[in-house]
Design a protein around this motif. Structure first.
Motif, PDB file in Angstrom:
ATOM      1  N   PHE A  79       0.861  -1.178   0.000  1.00 26.13           N
ATOM      2  CA  PHE A  79       0.000   0.000   0.000  1.00 26.13           C
ATOM      3  C   PHE A  79       0.901   1.232   0.000  1.00 26.13           C
ATOM      4  CE2 PHE A  79      -4.316  -1.588   0.930  1.00 26.13           C
ATOM      5  CZ  PHE A  79      -4.014  -2.907   1.189  1.00 26.13           C
ATOM      6  N   ARG A  80       0.309   2.376  -0.282  1.00 27.16           N
ATOM      7  CA  ARG A  80       1.081   3.612  -0.203  1.00 27.16           C
ATOM      8  C   ARG A  80       0.194   4.731   0.333  1.00 27.16           C
ATOM      9  NH1 ARG A  80       1.883   5.337  -6.611  1.00 27.16           N
ATOM     10  NH2 ARG A  80      -0.249   6.137  -6.952  1.00 27.16           N
ATOM     11  N   GLN A  81       0.844   5.718   0.923  1.00 28.58           N
ATOM     12  CA  GLN A  81       0.112   6.848   1.468  1.00 28.58           C
ATOM     13  C   GLN A  81       0.888   8.133   1.220  1.00 28.58           C
ATOM     14  OE1 GLN A  81      -0.994   6.443   5.603  1.00 28.58           O
ATOM     15  NE2 GLN A  81      -2.671   7.902   5.351  1.00 28.58           N
ATOM     16  N   LYS A  85      -3.482  12.192   2.175  1.00 28.64           N
ATOM     17  CA  LYS A  85      -4.322  11.267   1.409  1.00 28.64           C
ATOM     18  C   LYS A  85      -4.500   9.962   2.176  1.00 28.64           C
ATOM     19  CE  LYS A  85      -3.450  12.959  -3.262  1.00 28.64           C
ATOM     20  NZ  LYS A  85      -3.076  12.579  -4.664  1.00 28.64           N
ATOM     21  N   GLU A  86      -5.515   9.218   1.833  1.00 28.97           N
ATOM     22  CA  GLU A  86      -5.745   7.928   2.467  1.00 28.97           C
ATOM     23  C   GLU A  86      -4.752   6.890   1.930  1.00 28.97           C
ATOM     24  OE1 GLU A  86     -10.552   8.265   3.319  1.00 28.97           O
ATOM     25  OE2 GLU A  86      -9.766   6.725   1.995  1.00 28.97           O
ATOM     26  N   ARG A  87      -4.551   5.862   2.747  1.00 28.48           N
ATOM     27  CA  ARG A  87      -3.679   4.774   2.317  1.00 28.48           C
ATOM     28  C   ARG A  87      -4.330   4.054   1.134  1.00 28.48           C
ATOM     29  NH1 ARG A  87      -0.438   1.616   6.915  1.00 28.48           N
ATOM     30  NH2 ARG A  87      -0.167   3.825   7.421  1.00 28.48           N
ATOM     31  N   GLU A  88      -3.522   3.798   0.110  1.00 26.97           N
ATOM     32  CA  GLU A  88      -4.038   3.319  -1.174  1.00 26.97           C
ATOM     33  C   GLU A  88      -3.444   1.963  -1.516  1.00 26.97           C
ATOM     34  OE1 GLU A  88      -4.225   5.321  -5.640  1.00 26.97           O
ATOM     35  OE2 GLU A  88      -2.431   5.636  -4.422  1.00 26.97           O
ATOM     36  N   GLY A 106      -3.373  -2.227  -8.314  1.00 28.59           N
ATOM     37  CA  GLY A 106      -4.241  -1.080  -8.378  1.00 28.59           C
ATOM     38  C   GLY A 106      -4.295  -0.542  -9.806  1.00 28.59           C
ATOM     39  N   THR A 130      -7.446  -6.304  -0.963  1.00 27.21           N
ATOM     40  CA  THR A 130      -7.123  -4.986  -1.515  1.00 27.21           C
ATOM     41  C   THR A 130      -7.465  -3.826  -0.605  1.00 27.21           C
ATOM     42  OG1 THR A 130      -9.253  -4.846  -2.624  1.00 27.21           O
ATOM     43  CG2 THR A 130      -7.458  -5.881  -3.862  1.00 27.21           C
ATOM     44  N   THR A 131      -7.973  -4.094   0.591  1.00 28.53           N
ATOM     45  CA  THR A 131      -8.298  -2.996   1.500  1.00 28.53           C
ATOM     46  C   THR A 131      -7.486  -3.122   2.783  1.00 28.53           C
ATOM     47  OG1 THR A 131     -10.117  -4.180   2.553  1.00 28.53           O
ATOM     48  CG2 THR A 131     -10.643  -2.886   0.603  1.00 28.53           C
ATOM     49  N   THR A 132      -7.226  -1.987   3.419  1.00 28.26           N
ATOM     50  CA  THR A 132      -6.374  -1.983   4.610  1.00 28.26           C
ATOM     51  C   THR A 132      -6.965  -2.818   5.739  1.00 28.26           C
ATOM     52  OG1 THR A 132      -7.408   0.066   5.357  1.00 28.26           O
ATOM     53  CG2 THR A 132      -5.387   0.278   4.067  1.00 28.26           C
TER      54      THR A 132
END
Length: 124
Positions: free
Chosen positions: A37-39, A43-46, A61, A106-108
């Motif tokens: 993931f990246r943030q 911004k929200e973590r993606e 993604g 795919t979600t945190t």
């Protein structure tokens, strides 16, 4: 408790490449699905990419568009993210994560363990 440690971040020019690594402390590493993931600031973590336990299935993604490749070496408890054709908008802190659940996640909220992150900065 799984401990994850990322490395490989840094400063790179647009169009360049970086290879991130994530080392896990857990000897049963191959029981965990893994993800990146990246943030970016404010911004929200993606979600970036995910890989199943056996390195058979990967998922990315939408913004990746063939530029990044996720892989893992279960014998060395290590996961990688090869990032090519980097863009300034890829600038973020990149996190690796592990999940005990099967399948691609795919979600945190679907991940159980997180690393501390590694900074990637892409200059224009």
């Amino acid at each position: 408790q799984v401990q994850l440690v990322e490395s490989g971040g840094g400063l790179v020019q647009a169009g360049g490449s970086l290879r991130l690594s994530c080392v896990a402390s857990e000897r049963t590493y191959d029981r965990y699905g893994m993800g990146w993931f990246r943030q970016a600031p404010e911004k929200e973590r993606e979600f970036v990419a995910a890989i199943t336990r056996s390195d058979v299935i990967t998922y990315y993604g939408d913004f990746v568009k063939g530029r990044f490749t996720i892989s893992r070496n279960n014998a060395k408890n290590t996961m990688f993210l090869q990032m090519n054709s980097l863009k300034p908008e890829d600038t973020a802190v990149y996190y690796c994560a592990a999940t005990g659940a099967s399948g691609l996640k795919t979600t945190t909220s679907q991940y159980d363990y997180w690393g501390q992150g590694t900074q990637v900065t892409v200059s224009s």
